[in-house]
Enzyme design. Structure first.
Site, short mmCIF file in Angstrom:
data_model
loop_
_atom_site.label_atom_id
_atom_site.label_comp_id
_atom_site.label_asym_id
_atom_site.label_seq_id
_atom_site.Cartn_x
_atom_site.Cartn_y
_atom_site.Cartn_z
CD GLU A 3 -3.05 -1.08 0.42
OE1 GLU A 3 -3.37 0.04 0.02
OE2 GLU A 3 -3.67 -2.12 0.10
CB CYS A 38 -1.43 7.69 1.39
SG CYS A 38 -2.92 6.88 1.99
#
Ligand code: NAD
Length: 482
Positions: A226, A260
């Site tokens: 991720e 993010c």
């Protein structure tokens, strides 16, 4: 150094050639004993995690406030509630998720039973970053527990307050023979990665993602990565600038931009830029007041290293809004940059802070080309009153996730997979996707030992009719002759 007051094995100093051997062996033994497999065990651990989140909510909030100056609202919304929901969802669906999934058969296998069994991988390593240190440690942990694995969790050493609280609390709630924490930075993680794991779930930067994948490759360990990157946000000329400014400012400056999936830069026409600037100024003042440094709702940069990096980026283009900094407080004001060049650092690296460059383009096609010339982002946003325009951006680009006319709310839906593509990562999680990510999907076919005559067509010597017969029997999935 390897830690964990109680969760981990007795302390070892970093001089120890292999400080993690005992922990890894102990957890492997626990997995081999079958302890984590029954639904009752998984449910008990998930319930315990749920209790931790509700009983120790204040401690978690305090730690997040210490690490990131995170407001209680942002801690609840983006960390604690999401984890609590994930636990509840897993508990509600555990039995269904664990069930074998029946599969269609062909004529050959008609009398048998074909199914996919979801079995735990074994010992899983979860490595998490500092920006949402509770969420990004516990969300994958929920999936790993639900799928019946043993877990070593390595949280970020940078969000020290949360690391400490997790190391103190997790052993009090989870079964220590199956779940452990290892604390430390790159060196410690490097030593840990020398061990063989059955799955590695990593959240962090693409740079470190490559290190993790290289280490995993030595053992052929599957990975979920991720990662991050630069998330574009296209704004069409027909938008109401204030609506866009409210939404973009909220999810750019949420957690001080250390998110993010935050929009990394805006792509719009020069005309829209002129309309957006006062609207962004108005949104920032409404959210954080005339002096955002005094706002209880704006966080701080995680540490001096990142503060200095971000301060350097303020020299790119021209500061149109904000730009104030206070090094001692790790404070950077919500900032908007204009006139930035593609070649400047702010357009080369992931910003990961409260700085939003506006980049002007002459058309939608130019915006799409701009996006497609770069690495595939984790998230991509398009604002327009025209659903055709939003759909066009969706059709012509690729990204981990996509938001039309809003920010990262899509990731609050466990019904959607969360993950990147290309440079922004591989694999997905949240909700059932997490359960599947942490499970091996085993193909099973159980046949009876009788009726051997039916098998004759596949055995040598092959006759002229064998091929035809086999092709018919193997292709006849829906045949109900037998
Ligand atoms: P990072 O990659 O520096 O660190 C992540 C983890 O890896 C930490 O636990 C750290 O201790 C460990 N690590 C660091 N260097 C290592 C090395 N050389 N060897 C082994 N382990 C090492 O990331 P970060 O600074 O903590 O987080 C920011 C990055 O994470 C950004 O790129 C952001 O976009 C990304 N991120 C992605 C997601 C997502 O869900 N896709 C979520 C949050 C953050």
């Amino acid at each position: 150094m390897l830690v964990s007051a109680a969760l981990c094995h007795p302390l070892h100093c970093s001089m120890d050639p292999d400080p993690h051997e005992d922990t890894v062996r102990r957890l492997r033994e626990a997995f081999s004993s079958g302890k984590t497999r029954p639904a009752e065990f998984r449910a008990a651990q998930l319930q315990a995690l749920g209790r931790l989140l509700s009983e120790r909510k204040q401690q978690l909030q305090d730690a997040l406030a210490r690490d990131l100056h995170k407001s209680a609202f942002e801690s609840d919304m983006s960390e604690i509630i999401l984890c609590q929901n994930e636990v509840n969802l897993a508990l509600k669906n555990l039995h269904t998720w664990m069930k074998d999934e029946p599969a269609a058969t062909n004529l050959f296998t008609k009398m048998g039973s074909a199914f996919t069994r979801k079995e735990p991988f074994g010992l899983v390593l979860i490595i998490s970053p500092w920006n949402y240190p509770v969420n990004l440690s516990l969300m994958p942990l929920v999936g790993a527990i639900a799928a019946g694995n043993c877990v070593i969790l390595k949280p970020s050493e940078i969000s020290k307050g949360t690391e400490k609280v997790l190391a103190e609390l997790l052993p009090q709630y989870l079964d220590q023979s199956c779940f452990a924490m290892v604390l430390g930075g790159p060196q410690e993680t490097g030593k840990l990665l020398e061990h063989k794991f059955d799955h590695i779930f990593f959240t962090g930067s693409p740079r470190v993602g490559k290190i993790i994948m290289a280490a995993a490759a030595k053992h052929l360990t599957p990975v979920t990565l991720e990662l991050g990157g630069k998330n574009p946000c296209y704004v069409d000329d027909d938008c109401d600038p204030q609506t866009v400014a409210n939404r973009v400012a909220w999810f750019r400056y949420f957690n001080t931009g250390q998110t993010c999936v935050a929009p990394d830069y805006v792509l719009c026409s020069p005309e829209m830029q002129e309309r957006l600037l006062p609207a962004l100024q108005s949104a920032i003042t409404r959210f954080y007041g005339d002096d955002p440094q005094t706002s209880p709702n704006l966080g701080r940069i995680i540490n001096q290293k990142h503060f200095k990096r971000l301060q350097g980026l303020l020299g790119c283009g021209r500061v149109a809004i904000g730009g104030q900094t206070d090094e001692r407080d790790c404070y950077i004001a919500p900032t908007v940059l204009v006139d930035v060049q593609e070649t400047e650092p702010v357009m080369q690296e992931e910003i990961f802070g409260p700085i939003l460059p506006l980049v002007t383009v002459r058309s939608l096609d130019e915006a799409i080309n701009f996006i497609n010339r770069r690495e595939k982002p984790l998230a991509l946003y398009a604002f327009s009153n025209s659903s055709q325009v939003v759909n066009h951006v969706l059709e012509c680009t690729s990204s981990g996730g996509f938001g039309g006319n809003d920010g990262f709310l899509y990731l609050t839906l466990p019904s959607l997979p969360f993950g990147g593509v290309g440079n922004s990562g591989m694999g997905r999680y949240h909700g059932k996707f997490s359960f599947d990510t942490f499970s091996h999907h085993r193909a099973c076919l159980l046949r009876s030992s009788g009726m051997e005559k039916l098998n004759e067509i596949r055995y040598p010597p092959y006759g002229p009719w064998s091929e035809q017969l086999i092709s018919w029997a193997m292709g006849s999935q829906s045949c109900t002759l037998l």
